[in-house]
Each structure stands twice: as C-alpha cells, then as structure tokens.
Enzyme design. Structure first.
Site, PDB file in Angstrom:
ATOM      1  N   TRP A 120       2.277   1.746  -3.428  1.00  0.00           N
ATOM      2  CA  TRP A 120       1.258   2.255  -4.361  1.00  0.00           C
ATOM      3  C   TRP A 120       1.245   3.782  -4.378  1.00  0.00           C
ATOM      4  CZ3 TRP A 120      -3.033   5.364  -3.733  1.00  0.00           C
ATOM      5  CH2 TRP A 120      -3.971   5.383  -4.783  1.00  0.00           C
ATOM      6  N   HIS A 121       1.514   4.373  -3.201  1.00  0.00           N
ATOM      7  CA  HIS A 121       1.439   5.820  -3.100  1.00  0.00           C
ATOM      8  C   HIS A 121       2.550   6.527  -3.865  1.00  0.00           C
ATOM      9  CE1 HIS A 121      -1.500   5.128   0.084  1.00  0.00           C
ATOM     10  NE2 HIS A 121      -1.827   6.388  -0.044  1.00  0.00           N
ATOM     11  N   GLY A 122       3.669   5.867  -4.028  1.00  0.00           N
ATOM     12  CA  GLY A 122       4.760   6.522  -4.738  1.00  0.00           C
ATOM     13  C   GLY A 122       5.888   5.562  -5.018  1.00  0.00           C
ATOM     14  N   GLY A 150       0.824  -1.206   0.000  1.00  0.00           N
ATOM     15  CA  GLY A 150       0.000   0.000   0.000  1.00  0.00           C
ATOM     16  C   GLY A 150       0.855   1.252   0.000  1.00  0.00           C
ATOM     17  N   GLY A 151       1.956   1.203   0.750  1.00  0.00           N
ATOM     18  CA  GLY A 151       2.890   2.328   0.751  1.00  0.00           C
ATOM     19  C   GLY A 151       3.488   2.542  -0.618  1.00  0.00           C
TER      20      GLY A 151
END
Lengths: 505, 524
Positions: free
Chosen positions: A354-356, A351-352
């Site tokens: 995915w953010h960048g 998920g982290g």
C-alpha cells in the site's frame, strides 16, 4: 501580477496546494472567510466544504478530481443499496462491488507499472502500458492526453480506503448511510485529510456532519499548536535534513562511506516521522478550526517497546484499518497460532505494498511482519518482558527503534540494488576514521537531527506542559508566537545548501 | 470560538508577517559571515516563475531511453553502421534553432584568446541564438538531443587521428586504442564513462573495464569482485596528499597503491562478472614500480601460475597477461623486496577499444604538470591512448576569484599533456550547471559560465575540442530541473548527477562525438 488569477484558478502541477506552500494558507483564509458567513447553515456548510475540497483537489491533481467524484457517487449509491436492500445477496453484492471498484481504481493507477514490469521480467515479454482512461477521453471528447503514461492521483490510497470503510461499516451495521450525497462527498473529500490522511472512519466522522459548529477556546489553542508544530517538524527538521544530507546519500549510497549511510538511515527514521506526523498535525489543526475532529495518527512511535506496540503508535489510522478490514476478515487470531501468523504476514505484506508500488516496499512490510511474529515468540521467553525497570524499558525502546530503522533500508531505498549497496557500505566500507570529519562537516544537519530526536524523546508531560501553556496564553500572545515560529521556519527553508563534502576514503 | 474570530486571528498574523516583510531588507540582516537572518519579500508572494526549465528536462528525457545501467538500456543507437547519419544539413531542426551544424563549428571570439573575465554580478540566462545545438525531430535519423562539439577555426579535424584509429579497429588494421576519461567527482563510480564505453565498444569492439586502481575506492564494482591480502594503502596526488610520500610518481591515474615488502607475497584476487561487458577481459596489464631489484610478479588464473616475471630491476614496469579467452578470475601476487607501488591495473581485451574512468575527487584538473614527468610519460606510452577527455571545472566554481588564472593554468596543463602525448587529441568537457541558494531561491553559481568560458578558451586556444555540458543540459538554472525530475537526474547538492542523470548527459556527449565522427566518415 497578471499571473495571479491564472495561478489561483488553474491547475499547475508544479504548484500543488500543500500545507507547506503559501498558496494553501491563502486558500484556507478564503475558505475561513466564506465559512465564517455560512457556517451556521449545516447543509450549506457541508456543501461549501465539499466544493472547497474539490477545488483543493483540482489544484493538487487537476482533472483527477473527476475520479474523486466518481468514487463519491459510486460508493454513495452502493452504500444505499447495501443498507436498504432486504436481500442479503444484494447487500453482499453492494459491498463486494464497492471493494472491487475501489481496489480496481487503486490498482489501475498505482500498481499497473509494477504488475507490467514484473510480468515482463518474469516472462521476458515487452508488454507496453496504455492508459485506457486517457485513450477513451481522447476518443470520445477530443482531449489530447498522453496514453503511454498513467499518473497517480494524489491521495487515492487514502480516499479509496476511506470509502471502503464506509460501505463495509454499513454492511456490518455499524453506521447508517449518509442522507445526502453532498454530505457524503464532503466526508470523502474533506481537504485537510485528503492528501495524506489520517484515514477517517465513517462511524467517527459522519455524526459530525450533522452536528453544529462548536470550538472551545482550548480547542482553538490546540489547533494552532498542532499547525505550528506540524510546520516546524516538516520544514525546519524534515526538509532540511532531507535536502542537505539524506536524499544525497540514498541517491548514491556507493558515493558515501558506511558511516554516512548509517547516519542517513537514522536521519531518515526521523525525517519520515516528522514529515508524515507533521503533515497530519497540520491536517488535524486545520480541520479542528473548521469544527471537525480527526483522529490522532501518531503517538510517539519511537517510544514503542516492541514492534507490535510500534504499529499501534505509527500511522494509527492505517494500521487499525488493516486490522479491521483485512486482518480480522482473514480470520485474525481466531484460527490457531499458525494461521494468526499467516494472517499477520499477509496483512503486513499488503500493508507494505500500500505504501508504494515497488517490491522493496513489500520486503519492508514483510520484515515488519516477521518482527511482530518473532516478538510474539520472544515475549514468552524474555526475562524482562514484564519488567518496568527503567533500564529494561530503555533497552526495549532502543531495540525496537533500531529494528524499525533497519527496516527503513527497504522503505527508503530507491531500488533493491541501492538497498543492497547501502548494506554493503555499512558492513564493508564503514571508514570509522572519517567520523569526526563527517560530524564536523555536516554539523548543522546533525544538530537538527539531534534536536528532532530530543524533542521526540522528551517526557510526554513536558510536551503537555508546553501545549497547556500555549492554550492558556492570551490570543495576542498566540499570534506573536505564530509569527516568531513562521520566522524561524523560514530561516531553515531559505538556508544555504549544505555543500558536498569531499571525504577521501 | 467562532470562525470569524479565527479569521481575524489569521489576518492579524498575516498582517504582522507582511509588516516584517516590508520592514526587513530583502537580502536579510547579516549577523556573522556565516549567519544571516532572512525573511521573504512581498514580491516572493507573487513570484510565478520558479526559474526551473522543467520542460527542457522533459524534452531531454523524452528523447532518450537511458536507464541507470547502460548495459541494459533498451537503446536506439543511430550509429548501427557508419554513414547511417545523414549530414547535419539534412537533419530537420526546429524553427528556433540556429544555422546547420557545419556553419557553427568555431567560436572566433573565444578562440582569439580574449581573456575571459569573471563575473560576480550573477550570470544571466543565455539568449536562444547563443545556444548552438541541433534538436532534430526526424525519427529516421537522429532522435536524441545533440549538443555539438566545438572547435577552433581551422582545427575542426583535431579528432581525425582518433577517428582513423576507430576506423582501423573496424577494419582490423588497428589492433587496439583507448580513451582516458579524466574528471572530478562528477564522473566517480564510472558515471558517464560507463555509457560512453559501452556504446563505443559495441561498435568498435573491445570489452573490460579498463584501468582501475589496485586499492578500490568503491568496494563493490559491477564488473568484478576483489579480495586482497597484505597491507595495501591508497595514495592520491589530488585531494589530501600523504606528507610521508616524498616523490611525485603517481602514474596516469594520479594515485597509486603502496605494496608492502612482506615475506608473504601480498596479493590481489579478482573474480569477474562475465555477464557484463565490463567483466569480460582476456588481457590484464599491471603498471607498477618496485623499490629494489629482484622483484617478482606472478599472475595466476584458476590457481594455475600462468605468467611470472622475476628478477625485475628497481623502477617502473608494465607487465601483462594475455589469455586469449575471457577470464573468469585472475590473481596477482607481488614480491617486491622493499615494497613498491601499483599505478593501475587494466582489464581489457587484446583488441578493441578501452575507455578508462579516472576520477579525481576534488580536483580542478591542474595535477598533470605537477607529477613526475618521466614516470607519467612512460606510463602514457604504455597505455598509448587515442583520445583524452578532461572533464573539470566544478570544483573551482564555488570559490574562484580569478577565472583568468584558471584559464591560463589549464592551458598550461593542456600544453604539458600535449608534450606528454603528442598527436593525441583532447576533448575538454566543462562543468555542469551548479546551483546555490540566493535569498532562498535556487540559482546558478555566478562563476559557472566564466569557468566554462575559461575551459573552452583554454581548449580551443590549445587546438583541442570542447563540449559544453552546461549548455547541453539546458544552461542557466537547469540543475534544479534535474534534481526535481522523477526519478531524480541529479542529487540534492545541486551539483552531482545521479547515475541516471549522468547517463543522460553522457548519451548527449556520445551523440555529439558520433555525429562528428560520422561527418569525418562521410568526408572520407
């Protein structure tokens, strides 16, 4: 004036159609104009909104709208393959292909640089990036794209997840495939949620494609309120504190005292919330005026009483997507306590990511994951876990907010080195003696921050009362309020730059 | 609620906003000195040119491979061996460019001493023909953008004494020399200096970070880690001056660290990051003042006393420790009976070039003549610089009303510096572009070009050189492009470069200096 037509129809990377630009609202007005004529014909309505969304994407991302078209076509036919195949093998093949194709696209455009740089650093290589898409286009069609650079198409992180949810939900039997490819294209590309979510599930949105347009007066008021609220949050609060304080500190933590770094961190907690939730508010309002309901994406996240609760209030569409399409397929909490925590950590780390496309986002995700794991252990022994006393609630909110803000060090910092610099300044170079000077010199910035946090933390019933009041007032009053709000927002947008303040420390 | 009614609603709101835009004056309504009610004008709706020279920034970036850390740049440095540059005439310029470099050295109109008048009416973009630069496209020679140094007529050789020293370093006939890079907050934290130092040291030898303050401004230095005992305090001549300091002896860094006269010898301990060139030093020099006689200074390396200075009389001293090999750590113990001052510590090498970063936050550069002349001269003689770079102007731009006063005052400073360091050439670097918001639109401060002209005029009239940072980065309204670049090259105060942006412009200055050095080399 001769520049108007090219400005309207040609792609200009310096003028994307963002909600905060005047060009978007002119575009939206034209969409409403045509929509008001054709809205009763369902198929025509959907086709028109699909075309309008493709135009919106063309204005935002240029030729990358072809990627969107590709994603639409591939997942439409894969969805049909999954649903209509009799053999389980083909169904599985279809869903796997959909996941692979979408994740490959996402990885290619988003994570190539991270992958190549990591391999180069680990193995002391000098691999160079070649944009094969651009290379093929140049070879086959004579275009002259730069083959040494891979640009990130806007919104790709959102619509790839959206189409994955479509094919997986078909595979799980939760939803039937969309009958017509134009309807499906509309679902994938619907412009209000294309750029920054919310990630809309097929099961939620597709039934709306087949319903007639309907909008109550209350919903109209609600939509307007969301648009104005979103613009106020994003421009008046978020952009102002970012440009005049937060961005400067994060660009060069060593140039500021520890206190300024700490204030920038708390400011960023507010900024990221008003930015993101403000944009989503506008998306919800814009979609609702066209008769489509998007899911809520934020629910007063800084009122969360623990980290797990925070992730049920923050970017709800993403965290529920990760739960349903990653955490649960990994096994969720069905394979013992240890595997539950492992699955949780994998979900939060990805998920982290995915953010960048940078390792400090992974660190951010990992710290959040650890926070949830630790909280699950802590709640078993906490003496006040079940207390409803206001002081206990306040303490839990305080602790959760500070933990989440702490994790933002890695989310916002431009690199791991700058994250370390920020921590160093806060712990070794705090310079409390200049606090009064800092507070006074940046008083406008801190006033806006205080306003933002105040609005966030006021009781929900106050906000509901304001919303209900706006819904109830006559339409001419709604228009007047809208004009006043735009006027106020413009003052912030056009305000003088906060000058750089010299603090001798 | 039907879509047509929603459309009418939006049309009504839009119409109301348009009426207000037409009714309100374009510049807004002033409520107080600091508060103005603004509203967009109708022309704002159709504004298609945001004035940003993005393409200029992209061109600069595409011609450079700088990163945030000069020591890890994958850099193509054309000065591998002197003479690799062909003469400027042979550098293939673009069609829009002015005549070759050897014809554009002087700017007679400014060098004549005509006063530069300030303009409050808003600066206008420079015509292409006014821009003196070479943008070579020949990959075999210079690939990076170069904005030339400027000299007064007949003073094109002012930097030759420095170039001779550089030559001497290469040949071994000159042991050491240094550059003192003075500036305001634009060069804080070694910005710009770091790249200039690294590139020059690669060619002419030397390592180490050069002069640093005893009390660090930044607790975290890439070149070393510092620990200290005792109650040290930093005092600066620029910015907010401590009224309890009754003298004006601040040393060449215009700042000193006061050393308490404690029984337990206050100390400073440095651990070097020898993996970096700035962390490799074999020589440490301390410039200090003791209030009373019988002072002592002890150097320790690896817990062994290596050098001791005792029975020092009251007054100014320069002490040094010369190890002969790269040090991993060094400690300094001070025994000043009634306290004292440390003006600076230099981590350097026994031979080679040093480049010192001396940033004076908030300064306009008018500090030198106000400090104690004798003390400053003594320290300058000990430092023995080969070149001075003075980079100022940014702090006067937002507030200045009399630019000619600034030109005259800066010229006086240059005259004072000339007396302090005779035969030491000076390069003055002007301010960067700086933006402010006018009616909601970013534009260059009106005073940037007049202040630039004033500094150039002062430099050329004094017989020194000038480098135009403002034009090099793109000129009028170029700063927004630096801020909006990805990654950002300047901060959102629209004044200061980020470390990456600082390296980009530093590389342009370095190239200009080397191009001029190369010309000297070819001529001799």
């Amino acid at each position: 004036m001769t520049q108007i037509l090219p400005d309207i129809f040609l792609f200009n990377p310096d003028k994307p159609l963002l909600f905060t630009q005047l060009y978007f609202w002119i575009f939206y007005f034209v969409v409403l104009l045509i929509y008001s004529i054709i809205y009763k014909e369902r198929a025509l309505r959907n086709a028109f909104l699909f075309a309008a969304s493709l135009f919106f994407y063309w204005k935002t991302s240029g030729l990358f709208f072809l990627i969107l078209v590709f994603s639409t076509v591939s997942d439409f036919y894969l969805g049909n393959l999954i649903h209509y195949s009799r053999k389980q093998g083909w169904k599985k093949f279809g869903v796997i292909m959909s996941v692979v194709v979408n994740l490959f696209m996402l990885s290619y455009f988003k994570y190539t640089y991270l992958f190549v740089n990591t391999v180069n650093n680990l193995f002391n290589l000098d691999l160079q990036i070649v944009n094969h898409l651009a290379l093929w286009s140049n070879t086959l069609t004579g275009t002259r794209f730069d083959t040494s650079v891979i640009l990130l198409p806007v919104g790709i992180s959102f619509y790839t997840f959206q189409t994955i949810s479509y094919t997986v939900d078909i595979y799980r039997g939760k939803v039937d495939p969309v009958k017509h490819i134009l309807d499906f294209g509309f679902y994938v590309s619907f412009f209000p949620q294309l750029v920054a979510g919310p990630i809309v599930r097929a099961a939620q949105f597709i039934p709306q494609l087949y319903k007639r347009y309907h909008l109550t007066r209350e919903e109209f008021g609600y939509a307007l309120f969301m648009i104005l609220k979103g613009l106020f949050k994003k421009i008046f609060i978020g952009d102002y504190i970012a440009v005049n304080f937060i961005d400067r500190v994060f660009a060069d933590p060593m140039g500021f005292s520890g206190f300024e770094n700490l204030m920038a961190l708390y400011g960023y907690s507010l900024q990221v919330y008003v930015d993101f939730s403000g944009y989503t508010d506008i998306a919800i309002g814009v979609a609702l005026l066209l008769g489509f309901r998007l899911p809520k994406n934020f629910n007063a996240p800084y009122k969360a009483t623990n980290v797990g609760n925070f992730w049920k209030r923050w970017h709800i569409s993403l965290s529920s997507w990760l739960r349903d399409y990653l955490y649960i397929p990994l096994g969720g909490n069905r394979k013992g306590r240890v595997m539950t925590d492992v699955n949780l950590m994998i979900t939060m780390l990805l998920g982290g990511l995915w953010h960048g496309a940078s390792w400090h986002f992974v660190v951010w995700g990992g710290i959040n994951g650890l926070g949830i794991v630790v909280y699950k252990l802590w709640q078993k022994i906490s003496p006040y876990e079940h207390s409803t006393h206001w002081a206990a609630t306040l303490w839990k909110i305080f602790l959760t907010f500070n933990f989440i803000t702490f994790t933002r060090i890695w989310f916002r910092s431009e690199s791991m080195e700058k994250a370390n610099q920020l921590i160093h300044q806060v712990t070794h170079s705090f310079h409390a003696e200049i606090i009064p000077q800092v507070l006074w010199s940046y008083r406008l910035v801190f006033a806006v921050m205080a306003l933002g946090y105040f609005i966030h933390w006021v009781p929900e019933r106050w906000k509901l009362a304001l919303l209900n009041w706006y819904i109830r007032i006559p339409i001419w009053a709604k228009a007047l309020i809208a004009v006043v709000m735009v006027f106020i927002i413009y003052q912030s947008w056009s305000a003088d730059l906060q000058p750089f303040i010299y603090f001798q420390f | 609620m039907r879509p047509f009614r929603i459309l009418i609603f939006f049309a009504a709101v839009g119409l109301l906003l348009l009426v207000i835009a037409l009714a309100l004056p374009g510049e807004g309504i002033r409520i107080t000195d600091h508060l103005r009610i603004r509203f967009f004008s109708v022309t704002d709706l159709f504004r298609s040119d945001d004035g940003f020279m993005r393409s200029g920034v992209e061109e600069l970036l595409s011609a450079s491979s700088v990163t945030e850390d000069p020591e890890t740049d994958p850099v193509f440095d054309p000065l591998v061996t002197p003479g690799m540059f062909t003469t400027p005439d042979s550098v293939k310029a673009t069609a829009a460019d002015p005549p070759p470099a050897d014809k554009i050295r002087a700017r007679p109109s400014q060098a004549d001493g005509a006063p530069v008048t300030s303009s409050a009416a808003g600066a206008t973009p420079k015509e292409e023909s006014d821009v003196k630069h070479v943008r070579p496209v020949n990959a075999d020679s210079l690939v990076h953008a170069v904005y030339m140094l400027q000299f007064a007529d007949g003073k094109e050789d002012v930097l030759v004494p420095f170039y001779r020293k550089l030559d001497g370093l290469r040949k071994g006939t000159v042991r050491r020399t240094r550059i003192l890079h003075y500036g305001d907050s634009q060069i804080e934290n070694d910005r710009m200096t770091a790249l200039i130092r690294f590139r020059l040291q690669q060619h002419f030898g030397g390592s180490g970070t050069g002069l640093v303050p005893a009390v660090p401004i930044y607790d975290r230095h890439l070149a070393y880690r510092q620990e200290q005992t005792g109650e040290w305090q930093r005092h600066t001549f620029f910015g907010k001056r401590d009224p309890s300091v009754s003298h004006s002896c601040y040393g060449a860094m215009a700042a000193f660290a006061s050393v308490p006269g404690e029984e337990e010898m206050p100390s400073l301990y440095f651990t070097f990051n020898t993996g970096r060139r700035t962390g490799q030093c074999d020589r440490v020099r301390v410039f200090f003042h003791t209030e009373a006689d019988n002072a002592s200074l002890v150097f320790r390396v690896n817990d062994t006393i290596f050098e001791t200075f005792t029975k020092l009389p009251a007054g100014y001293h320069a002490a040094e420790l010369n190890m002969g090999t790269t040090m991993k750590e060094v400690g300094l113990w001070t025994g000043f009976p009634e306290g004292g001052r440390i003006y600076g510590i230099s981590f350097e090498t026994d031979s080679g070039l040093q480049v010192d970063n001396i940033a004076m936050r908030g300064s306009s550069g008018l500090v030198f003549s106000k400090m104690d002349h004798d003390q400053l001269k003594a320290m300058m003689e000990d430092l023995s610089p080969g070149l001075l770079i003075l980079q100022f102007g940014g702090n006067v731009v937002p507030f200045i009303t009399d630019v000619d006063y600034y030109r005259r005052a800066f010229r006086r400073e240059l005259r004072f510096i000339g007396g302090l360091c005779p035969d030491v050439p000076v390069i003055v670097i002007g301010p960067s572009d700086m933006s402010f918001k006018e009616n909601g639109q970013l534009t260059t401060y009106p005073a940037v070009e007049p202040v630039r002209d004033a500094l150039r005029s002062a430099a050329l009239q004094s017989g020194y050189a000038f480098w135009d940072l403002y034009e090099a980065m793109g000129g009028f309204n170029s700063m927004p492009s630096f801020v909006q670049a990805d990654p950002p090259l300047a901060k959102t105060d629209y004044i200061h470069f980020t470390p990456l942006g600082a390296n980009l412009v530093a590389e342009m200055f370095y190239n200009a200096l080397m191009l001029d050095y190369n010309q000297y080399f070819n001529d001799h």
